[in-house]
Motif scaffolding. Structure first.
Motif, mmCIF file in Angstrom:
data_model
loop_
_atom_site.group_PDB
_atom_site.id
_atom_site.type_symbol
_atom_site.label_atom_id
_atom_site.label_comp_id
_atom_site.label_asym_id
_atom_site.label_seq_id
_atom_site.Cartn_x
_atom_site.Cartn_y
_atom_site.Cartn_z
ATOM 1 N N MET A 1 0.888 -1.100 0.143
ATOM 2 C CA MET A 1 -0.145 0.017 -0.077
ATOM 3 C C MET A 1 0.761 1.310 0.129
ATOM 4 O O MET A 1 1.631 1.329 0.820
ATOM 5 C CB MET A 1 -0.847 0.050 1.440
ATOM 6 C CG MET A 1 -1.835 -1.187 1.314
ATOM 7 S SD MET A 1 -3.150 -1.132 2.537
ATOM 8 C CE MET A 1 -1.970 -0.931 4.075
ATOM 9 N N ILE A 2 0.406 2.250 -0.867
ATOM 10 C CA ILE A 2 1.235 3.220 -1.109
ATOM 11 C C ILE A 2 0.430 4.488 -0.461
ATOM 12 O O ILE A 2 -0.842 4.239 -0.933
ATOM 13 C CB ILE A 2 1.491 3.523 -2.451
ATOM 14 C CG1 ILE A 2 2.399 2.271 -3.173
ATOM 15 C CG2 ILE A 2 2.609 4.979 -2.613
ATOM 16 C CD1 ILE A 2 3.649 1.961 -2.405
ATOM 17 N N GLN A 3 0.909 5.541 0.096
ATOM 18 C CA GLN A 3 0.330 6.336 0.625
ATOM 19 C C GLN A 3 0.871 7.858 0.542
ATOM 20 O O GLN A 3 1.996 7.745 0.133
ATOM 21 C CB GLN A 3 -0.384 6.210 1.968
ATOM 22 C CG GLN A 3 0.867 6.138 3.169
ATOM 23 C CD GLN A 3 0.416 5.734 4.272
ATOM 24 O OE1 GLN A 3 -0.869 5.896 4.642
ATOM 25 N NE2 GLN A 3 1.315 5.695 5.447
ATOM 26 N N PHE A 28 -12.605 10.095 -4.120
ATOM 27 C CA PHE A 28 -12.905 11.268 -2.930
ATOM 28 C C PHE A 28 -12.344 10.436 -1.886
ATOM 29 O O PHE A 28 -12.683 9.300 -1.131
ATOM 30 C CB PHE A 28 -14.133 11.504 -2.943
ATOM 31 C CG PHE A 28 -14.499 12.575 -1.823
ATOM 32 C CD1 PHE A 28 -14.167 13.663 -1.839
ATOM 33 C CD2 PHE A 28 -15.277 11.957 -0.502
ATOM 34 C CE1 PHE A 28 -14.246 14.570 -1.053
ATOM 35 C CE2 PHE A 28 -15.520 12.872 0.436
ATOM 36 C CZ PHE A 28 -14.928 14.205 0.300
ATOM 37 N N LYS A 29 -11.007 11.147 -1.354
ATOM 38 C CA LYS A 29 -10.480 10.856 -0.023
ATOM 39 C C LYS A 29 -10.005 9.346 0.047
ATOM 40 O O LYS A 29 -9.856 8.664 0.817
ATOM 41 C CB LYS A 29 -11.261 10.854 1.261
ATOM 42 C CG LYS A 29 -11.853 12.208 1.726
ATOM 43 C CD LYS A 29 -12.412 12.217 2.774
ATOM 44 C CE LYS A 29 -12.731 13.448 3.505
ATOM 45 N NZ LYS A 29 -13.313 13.655 4.737
ATOM 46 N N LYS A 30 -9.397 8.982 -1.211
ATOM 47 C CA LYS A 30 -8.685 7.716 -1.417
ATOM 48 C C LYS A 30 -7.360 7.639 -0.630
ATOM 49 O O LYS A 30 -6.646 8.721 -1.054
ATOM 50 C CB LYS A 30 -8.570 7.155 -2.673
ATOM 51 C CG LYS A 30 -8.182 6.032 -2.897
ATOM 52 C CD LYS A 30 -7.976 5.431 -4.440
ATOM 53 C CE LYS A 30 -7.632 3.942 -4.543
ATOM 54 N NZ LYS A 30 -7.620 3.608 -5.897
ATOM 55 N N ARG A 31 -7.246 6.843 0.347
ATOM 56 C CA ARG A 31 -5.944 6.998 0.945
ATOM 57 C C ARG A 31 -4.514 6.181 0.636
ATOM 58 O O ARG A 31 -3.440 6.564 0.537
ATOM 59 C CB ARG A 31 -6.114 6.597 2.582
ATOM 60 C CG ARG A 31 -6.565 7.464 3.030
ATOM 61 C CD ARG A 31 -6.649 7.101 4.772
ATOM 62 N NE ARG A 31 -7.236 8.101 5.591
ATOM 63 C CZ ARG A 31 -7.186 8.177 6.960
ATOM 64 N NH1 ARG A 31 -6.980 6.977 7.524
ATOM 65 N NH2 ARG A 31 -7.839 8.860 7.804
ATOM 66 N N TYR A 32 -4.881 5.060 0.383
ATOM 67 C CA TYR A 32 -3.905 3.834 -0.414
ATOM 68 C C TYR A 32 -4.175 3.515 -1.716
ATOM 69 O O TYR A 32 -4.870 3.411 -2.432
ATOM 70 C CB TYR A 32 -4.010 2.794 0.597
ATOM 71 C CG TYR A 32 -3.857 3.054 1.962
ATOM 72 C CD1 TYR A 32 -2.783 3.329 2.679
ATOM 73 C CD2 TYR A 32 -5.213 2.624 2.711
ATOM 74 C CE1 TYR A 32 -3.003 3.511 3.948
ATOM 75 C CE2 TYR A 32 -5.297 2.869 4.069
ATOM 76 C CZ TYR A 32 -3.990 3.494 4.716
ATOM 77 O OH TYR A 32 -4.207 3.782 6.176
ATOM 78 N N ALA A 64 2.229 8.937 -11.936
ATOM 79 C CA ALA A 64 3.050 7.437 -11.927
ATOM 80 C C ALA A 64 2.306 6.266 -11.813
ATOM 81 O O ALA A 64 1.064 6.382 -11.203
ATOM 82 C CB ALA A 64 4.114 7.475 -10.956
ATOM 83 N N LEU A 65 2.583 5.033 -12.257
ATOM 84 C CA LEU A 65 1.703 4.032 -12.131
ATOM 85 C C LEU A 65 2.434 2.918 -11.418
ATOM 86 O O LEU A 65 3.381 2.828 -11.425
ATOM 87 C CB LEU A 65 1.802 3.218 -13.330
ATOM 88 C CG LEU A 65 0.891 1.882 -13.704
ATOM 89 C CD1 LEU A 65 -0.314 1.940 -13.111
ATOM 90 C CD2 LEU A 65 1.381 1.424 -15.005
ATOM 91 N N VAL A 66 1.714 2.419 -10.309
ATOM 92 C CA VAL A 66 2.236 1.587 -9.039
ATOM 93 C C VAL A 66 2.361 0.207 -9.723
ATOM 94 O O VAL A 66 1.623 -0.337 -10.112
ATOM 95 C CB VAL A 66 1.535 1.521 -8.016
ATOM 96 C CG1 VAL A 66 2.069 0.755 -7.048
ATOM 97 C CG2 VAL A 66 1.298 3.097 -7.253
#
Length: 126
Positions: A1-3, A28-32, A64-66
């Protein structure tokens, strides 16, 4: 998970080496962010050999694409796989890759999420 504030490696030959996540896109409000998600990054460090021929500048803001995360990923058949690092590939506003090669393997999830340009530039699939 990237934040937000996550430090990531760049897995393409765009000229950046280390980047920092600024924002996770996609709601909306996406964290990870997980595999196949798009994030906004800032370039922290450039590769030594390509500072003059780099396509990006230090401090530049890009999308960027994870493509790799340390988090475990479960497939529909029940198998788990874990990758060794958090890595991204830089893209432009249209969604095309900035670099011409992707270093290291890519997960098969990206093929299902319609990122065939990255799959064709990579070494192989996991």
């Amino acid at each position: 998970m990237i934040q937000q504030e996550s430090i990531l490696k760049v897995a393409d030959n765009s000229g950046a080496k280390i980047v920092k996540c600024i924002k996770v896109l996609g709601g909306f409000k996406k964290r990870y962010a997980n595999l196949g998600d798009i994030i906004v990054i800032s370039v922290q460090q450039l590769r030594n050999k390509s500072k003059k021929t780099s396509k990006v500048l230090k401090g530049g803001v890009f999308r960027a694409l994870v493509i790799r995360t340390k988090n475990k990923y479960k497939r529909k058949d029940g198998s788990l796989f874990v990758l060794q690092e958090n890595a991204v590939a830089l893209i432009n506003k249209q969604g095309n890759p900035i670099g011409t090669r992707v270093l290291g393997p890519l997960p098969k999830v990206l093929k299902k999420k319609k990122f065939m340009k990255f799959v064709s530039l990579s070494v192989g699939l996991v």
